[in-house]
Design a protein around this motif. Structure first.
Motif, PDB file in Angstrom:
ATOM      1  N   GLY A   1      -2.964  -4.024  -5.056  1.00  0.00           N
ATOM      2  CA  GLY A   1      -1.887  -3.419  -4.301  1.00  0.00           C
ATOM      3  C   GLY A   1      -0.817  -2.852  -5.208  1.00  0.00           C
TER       4      GLY A   1
ATOM      5  N   THR B   1       0.833  -1.200   0.000  1.00  0.00           N
ATOM      6  CA  THR B   1       0.000   0.000   0.000  1.00  0.00           C
ATOM      7  C   THR B   1       0.865   1.245   0.000  1.00  0.00           C
ATOM      8  OG1 THR B   1      -0.082   0.243   2.414  1.00  0.00           O
ATOM      9  CG2 THR B   1      -1.681  -1.266   1.410  1.00  0.00           C
TER      10      THR B   1
ATOM     11  N   MET C   1      -4.995   1.077  -1.065  1.00  0.00           N
ATOM     12  CA  MET C   1      -4.778   0.313  -2.300  1.00  0.00           C
ATOM     13  C   MET C   1      -5.319   1.159  -3.446  1.00  0.00           C
ATOM     14  SD  MET C   1      -5.972  -3.352  -0.683  1.00  0.00           S
ATOM     15  CE  MET C   1      -7.168  -2.538   0.397  1.00  0.00           C
TER      16      MET C   1
END
Length: 436
Positions: free
Chosen positions: A366, A307, A313
């Protein structure tokens, strides 16, 4: 109840998460017992009304009997707000283990960073023993305006030793004392545009424990003088008045207490049990400190996502649109934009009230290119709130302003172990990640 890391990060959540205040009124009308069953098969044809819900996750929390654990409780709490997970936190003056106080009903918020406690719940002797952080050469008082989706907290920054479960910070860490400064000292410019949440009643809890991926609540934005002048959450208040924005070094910013434990300090795992699809009166889970540091906290997530520094995300996709998705235990519902879902009327503004049970899917992505599709269930808020003795819901959803964010709030956590790896890149350590 996600905090604004800086004004740059402000999102259009104001309308959606006003639900926190709304539900305190809805739930407070209840009373009585209610089932605490963890059954997920309560899908009567009346409730679903021809619709369907996805299968609920079924993970159970581990027992909170180790030093690196503490029980999480979702229930009526201090003000009857639904889906508020809470823990107990012990606060001590710096350098001593006397004059300490344990505060219950502190909200667990993975969408913010740092400990904040309402001043009125602290003993006067403890409050006086917590030194106000000075800023600048003249020992000017340091205060903070922490902006959340549904309002802001205003108060001094002080230092304290913090204990949660069997873990204690290595030394005193900065925290915010909410509401210890007069309302008239709130800066006219630079503080939150929502409502003041400086009391237990307004906040719906005795405080907030921010344990998201960031080690401090503002980072470089507030440490750098050029950006702090416009975006800092912090204010220098000479004599406690005339507060003006100021730059604050990282070591004086409100800090994530878990990141300052001597061990088990690289992340947390939030574990909640499954709950009935029509809600239940309470739920008890476990907050686990550390990831891969003890026999009870191995990284066992099926998916992990790199992240940004705040646990977002940013390349996720919902309905064909790229969104910023995040797991936020401090939001009491799923919050996202979807014009195909009917909104409730004036009784439950901001919530979705579809005529039948609904399933929606989002593709999480991600920064490490990991992707996974997640399905969530949605029942009408009017149906769920029909049982005024229930405070734990896994399928409550509401509207978010704009279509660029997708808030996977507390409903996502039921029946799951959700992992948060802290950002250690400033010391050449691990990059931040989340997983489940």
């Amino acid at each position: 109840m996600r905090t604004m890391q800086s004004a740059v990060k402000l999102r259009g959540w104001m309308q959606a998460v006003v639900a926190v205040a709304l539900v305190s009124l809805v739930a407070a009308c209840g009373g009585g017992g209610g089932s605490s069953s963890s059954s997920n098969n309560n899908n009567s044809s009346t409730t679903l009304n021809g619709g369907s819900l996805p299968a609920s996750p079924t993970q159970q929390p581990i027992a909170a009997n180790a030093a690196n654990t503490v029980p999480i409780t979702v229930g009526v709490g201090v003000n009857g707000v639904i889906n508020i997970p809470t823990v107990s936190v012990t606060i001590c003056p710096p350098g001593t283990t006397s004059n300490c106080q344990t505060i219950n009903n502190i909200q667990v918020d993975t969408g913010s960073f740092g400990l904040r406690v309402v001043s009125s719940v602290l003993n006067s002797s403890l409050l006086q023993a917590l030194p106000i952080s000075p800023i600048g050469t003249n020992s000017t008082q340091l205060a903070e305006c922490a902006t959340f989706a549904d309002g802001y907290t205003w108060g001094t920054v002080r230092t304290a030793t913090v204990q949660i479960g069997g873990e204690t910070t290595s030394g005193a860490v900065p925290m915010q004392i909410i509401g210890d400064m007069a309302a008239g000292t709130v800066p006219a410019k630079g503080c939150g545009s929502g409502s003041a949440e400086n009391t237990v009643s307004d906040l719906g809890a005795n405080g907030i424990l921010g344990i998201g991926t960031a080690p401090t609540d503002c980072g470089a934005t507030c440490a750098n003088a050029s950006t702090a002048a416009t975006y800092s959450n912090y204010f220098a208040c000479p004599g406690g008045t005339s507060c003006a924005r100021t730059a604050v070094p990282l070591n004086q910013q409100v800090a994530n207490p878990v990141a300052n434990f001597p061990v088990d300090n690289n992340g947390v795992i939030v574990q909640l049990p499954p709950v009935s699809n029509t809600g239940q009166s309470s739920a008890t889970g476990t907050l686990v400190f550390g990831i891969g540091t003890q026999s009870n906290n191995a990284l066992a997530a099926s998916q992990t996502f790199a992240t940004d520094g705040y646990g977002d995300m940013n390349n996720s996709v919902y309905n064909g649109t790229t969104v910023q998705a995040f797991f936020d235990s401090g939001s009491n519902a799923y919050f996202f934009a979807d014009s195909s879902l009917a909104l409730c009327g004036s009784n439950y503004p901001g919530f979705y009230c579809p005529s039948s049970a609904q399933t929606r899917s989002i593709t999480l992505a991600g920064q490490n290119s990991t992707t996974a599709s997640v399905s969530i269930g949605i029942l009408s808020a009017a149906t769920l709130f029909g049982s005024t003795s229930n405070y734990a819901f896994n399928d409550l959803a509401g509207q978010i302003g704009g279509n660029s964010s997708f808030d996977l709030g507390l409903p996502f956590f039921y029946g799951r172990h959700v992992y948060y790896g802290f950002d250690r890149t400033s010391t050449t350590g691990q990059a931040p990640y989340v997983g489940f």
